[in-house]
Scaffold this active site. Sequence first.
Site, PDB file in Angstrom:
ATOM      1  N   LYS A 161    -126.915  23.473 -23.774  1.00  0.00           N
ATOM      2  CA  LYS A 161    -126.711  25.021 -24.257  1.00  0.00           C
ATOM      3  C   LYS A 161    -127.666  25.039 -25.374  1.00  0.00           C
ATOM      4  O   LYS A 161    -127.154  24.633 -26.574  1.00  0.00           O
ATOM      5  CB  LYS A 161    -125.336  25.284 -24.484  1.00  0.00           C
ATOM      6  CG  LYS A 161    -125.041  26.562 -24.834  1.00  0.00           C
ATOM      7  CD  LYS A 161    -123.748  27.104 -25.370  1.00  0.00           C
ATOM      8  CE  LYS A 161    -123.611  28.495 -25.732  1.00  0.00           C
ATOM      9  NZ  LYS A 161    -122.342  28.804 -26.509  1.00  0.00           N
TER      10      LYS A 161
ATOM     11  N   GLY B 221    -116.968  34.799 -31.655  1.00  0.00           N
ATOM     12  CA  GLY B 221    -115.439  34.765 -32.334  1.00  0.00           C
ATOM     13  C   GLY B 221    -115.119  36.206 -32.609  1.00  0.00           C
ATOM     14  O   GLY B 221    -113.989  36.481 -33.205  1.00  0.00           O
TER      15      GLY B 221
ATOM     16  N   ALA C 296    -119.594  34.644 -25.273  1.00  0.00           N
ATOM     17  CA  ALA C 296    -119.253  35.083 -26.707  1.00  0.00           C
ATOM     18  C   ALA C 296    -118.681  36.337 -26.684  1.00  0.00           C
ATOM     19  O   ALA C 296    -119.259  37.308 -26.078  1.00  0.00           O
ATOM     20  CB  ALA C 296    -120.565  35.012 -27.685  1.00  0.00           C
ATOM     21  N   GLY C 297    -117.490  36.728 -27.407  1.00  0.00           N
ATOM     22  CA  GLY C 297    -117.262  37.889 -27.718  1.00  0.00           C
ATOM     23  C   GLY C 297    -115.959  38.256 -26.828  1.00  0.00           C
ATOM     24  O   GLY C 297    -115.201  39.200 -26.950  1.00  0.00           O
TER      25      GLY C 297
ATOM     26  N   ASN D 283    -114.314  30.258 -25.876  1.00  0.00           N
ATOM     27  CA  ASN D 283    -113.784  29.384 -26.569  1.00  0.00           C
ATOM     28  C   ASN D 283    -112.749  30.037 -27.390  1.00  0.00           C
ATOM     29  O   ASN D 283    -111.702  29.631 -27.493  1.00  0.00           O
ATOM     30  CB  ASN D 283    -114.811  28.523 -27.311  1.00  0.00           C
ATOM     31  CG  ASN D 283    -114.289  27.630 -28.308  1.00  0.00           C
ATOM     32  OD1 ASN D 283    -113.869  26.316 -27.797  1.00  0.00           O
ATOM     33  ND2 ASN D 283    -114.718  27.501 -29.641  1.00  0.00           N
ATOM     34  N   SER D 284    -113.429  30.904 -28.492  1.00  0.00           N
ATOM     35  CA  SER D 284    -112.546  31.110 -29.434  1.00  0.00           C
ATOM     36  C   SER D 284    -111.170  31.839 -28.929  1.00  0.00           C
ATOM     37  O   SER D 284    -110.230  31.834 -29.247  1.00  0.00           O
ATOM     38  CB  SER D 284    -113.194  32.378 -30.386  1.00  0.00           C
ATOM     39  OG  SER D 284    -114.226  31.634 -31.155  1.00  0.00           O
TER      40      SER D 284
END
Length: 274
Positions: A115, A176, A202-203, A224-225
């Site tokens: 990645k 995040g 992301a986001g 993830n976050s």
Amino acid sequence: MVPNPPISLAQGDDLIIGGRRFHSRLFTGTGKYPSMEVMQQSIKRSACEMVTVAVRRVQAVAAGHAGLMEAIDWTRIWMLPNTAGCTNAEEAVRVARLGRELAKLAGQEDNTFVKLEVIPDGRHLLPDPIGTLQAAEQLVNEGFTVLPYINADPLLAKHLEDAGCATVMPLGSPIGSGQGLNNAANIALIIENASVPVVVDAGIGVPSEAAQALEMGADAVLVNSAIALARNPAAMAEAMGQAVIAGRTAFCAGRLPRREEASASSPTTGLVSS
């Protein structure tokens, strides 16, 4: 224009990246969890099959990453080494090479996945398009299966595809931030024009946003976050996994076309007169 979906969502509706087949269209990460045990539970309940690992943090045994390599069953989970922390193309190429060796240590001798992240801005964490393209070209030439993290830029996505990248990974919103799919219109253009899988990265903050990405025609999401920082990460991981299935199934089913006017669902003929 919405891309034409498959006719049905059958058992064979797997995601193929770099010749490798994945049943789950949810990819997860390994950072920000309150403990290694919570991470393990979350990965299991998400039913994901690919997990991204920050190579530099593992190499440096950063906080929260000690014992990471031993905590995951690498016979079941495919490692996606990432170049997080790299600020230019040269750094990213070096870390990608380390990531390939890390995958070998995990027993994945044939793992060439990376990645690719090139992020010079430590405040907003937005990727550098020029550095990303430069690093991608080099890594493809070295035989890597490159999954580049990018802004939702349709032209850059096409350039990366032409360079030989195995996917493109446009951000929904900053890493995040939990802002969701702020770039939905551009992501839709990327999906429409791409000949490689599109992974929204992301986001994403809640399962409905993961489902939305799949409903649009994205091939997968990386979350993830939203999982690691939830009050109950394992439960959120399971919810994300279910949302991805729902979104993909909805895309394959085909949405109702939007109309300017209402259309009654009840028949307008044969009505009983008063």
